[in-house]
Structure formats: C-alpha cells, structure tokens
Design a protein around this motif. Structure first.
Motif, PDB file in Angstrom:
ATOM      1  N   PHE A   1       0.829  -1.200   0.000  1.00  0.00           N
ATOM      2  CA  PHE A   1       0.000   0.000   0.000  1.00  0.00           C
ATOM      3  C   PHE A   1       0.869   1.257   0.000  1.00  0.00           C
ATOM      4  N   ALA A   2       1.950   1.245   0.762  1.00  0.00           N
ATOM      5  CA  ALA A   2       2.839   2.410   0.810  1.00  0.00           C
ATOM      6  C   ALA A   2       3.440   2.691  -0.563  1.00  0.00           C
ATOM      7  N   ILE A   3       3.875   1.651  -1.253  1.00  0.00           N
ATOM      8  CA  ILE A   3       4.465   1.818  -2.582  1.00  0.00           C
ATOM      9  C   ILE A   3       3.421   2.328  -3.571  1.00  0.00           C
ATOM     10  N   ASN A   4       2.260   1.670  -3.605  1.00  0.00           N
ATOM     11  CA  ASN A   4       1.239   2.033  -4.585  1.00  0.00           C
ATOM     12  C   ASN A   4       0.595   3.380  -4.292  1.00  0.00           C
ATOM     13  N   SER A   5       0.445   3.738  -3.032  1.00  0.00           N
ATOM     14  CA  SER A   5      -0.110   5.059  -2.733  1.00  0.00           C
ATOM     15  C   SER A   5       0.868   6.158  -3.133  1.00  0.00           C
ATOM     16  N   THR A   6       2.148   5.874  -3.050  1.00  0.00           N
ATOM     17  CA  THR A   6       3.136   6.854  -3.504  1.00  0.00           C
ATOM     18  C   THR A   6       3.109   6.979  -5.020  1.00  0.00           C
ATOM     19  N   VAL A   7       3.078   5.856  -5.702  1.00  0.00           N
ATOM     20  CA  VAL A   7       3.093   5.880  -7.165  1.00  0.00           C
ATOM     21  C   VAL A   7       1.803   6.471  -7.729  1.00  0.00           C
TER      22      VAL A   7
END
Length: 166
Positions: free
Chosen positions: A87-93
């Motif tokens: 979630f952290a990666i995808n919310s950043t992207v």
C-alpha cells in the motif's frame, strides 16, 4: 395554410444534417477532447496529496513511520508484512506520482489512470488495515488510516474530474 398549421408542419419535419457535423475532427479539436480542466478540484487534490506526503512521517504500524514501511526499514519485531508495504508503494506511485503527472499534463488518460488506480489502492489500503488488525502483533496506527482516507478522497476527486471532463 394558416400560421399555426405551418409551425406544426415545420416542427414535424426532420432537421437537415449539418455537413460540418460529419466531418473528421481536426488535430486541435482532438487535442481539446484529450484535456481535462480540474478547476477548483485541483486545489483540493493538491492539498490531499500534501497530506498524503505528510502521512509518511506519521506512524503506520506500531512506531514505524510510513517512510520506514515504504523503504522496508521498519523494526523487524513489528512484523509489518507485505500488505502495508505494498500500500505504501502504490499510494506513492498512484496518489502522488500519477496525481502530479495528471495535474501537470492535464491529460484525460492520465487522470483516468489516477482515478481507477486510486480506487484500487484505497481497497488495498483497507485490506492492509484489516491485515494489521488481525495480525495479533501490532495494529494499524493513525498514519496508515489517514493515508487510506487520503487515497479515498483522491479517488473520488479524480473520478469527478474524469466524469465531468469540462
């Protein structure tokens, strides 16, 4: 014929097709159709993206901040797991990357990706919260919950922009 009868006849007759309506669109017209104008929603989107960035400084899992979950440097004893990190990666992207790209280019396609991606990442964040609640180790902290709320707001705002397409 009297005037009222003539008006009735004119209303019943089909209108002639404008010959310009069937011509192919020019490059300029196609370019206009590809663009979006978020209007005042751009300010809301930018503010929510700023809050999403600030969420990375808040604790997400136990005492581990969002940026630690993102980079994988959280304390191993917290057993963060895959879902919060995903979630952290995808919310950043999606939330920040595609959001900034959409606001800069004002392209409908990029805004559509930000909208659909925002919905998917919001669901992913809810599953990440659920996984932390059922882990039995440490539950989700307020930073993770706030990040999911930010992604939900971004998804709704981008959907509204894409749907209106001014």
């Amino acid at each position: 014929m009297t005037d009222p009868e003539r008006r009735d006849e004119e209303q019943e007759m089909p209108q002639a097709v404008d010959p310009h309506a069937t011509r192919p669109l020019s490059k300029a017209e196609k370019e206009v159709l590809r663009r979006i104008d978020p209007g005042s929603r751009a300010l809301v989107i930018a503010a929510v993206m700023l809050v999403l960035v600030l969420c990375s400084l808040l604790p997400w899992v136990g005492d581990a901040a969002g940026w630690q979950v993102l980079t994988g440097t959280a304390d191993p004893s917290l057993n963060v797991g895959l879902l919060p990190q995903l979630f952290a990666i995808n919310s950043t992207v999606v939330g920040i990357g595609l959001g900034v790209l959409s606001l800069m280019t004002r392209r409908w396609g990029v805004a559509f990706l930000a909208a659909v991606g925002g919905v998917v990442v919001t669901f992913e964040g809810m599953v990440a919260i659920w996984s932390r609640q059922t882990s039995g180790i440490t539950g989700p902290s307020f930073g993770l919950v706030l990040a999911v709320v930010c992604m939900a707001v971004l998804a709704v705002q981008w959907m509204r922009v894409v749907w209106t397409r001014r």
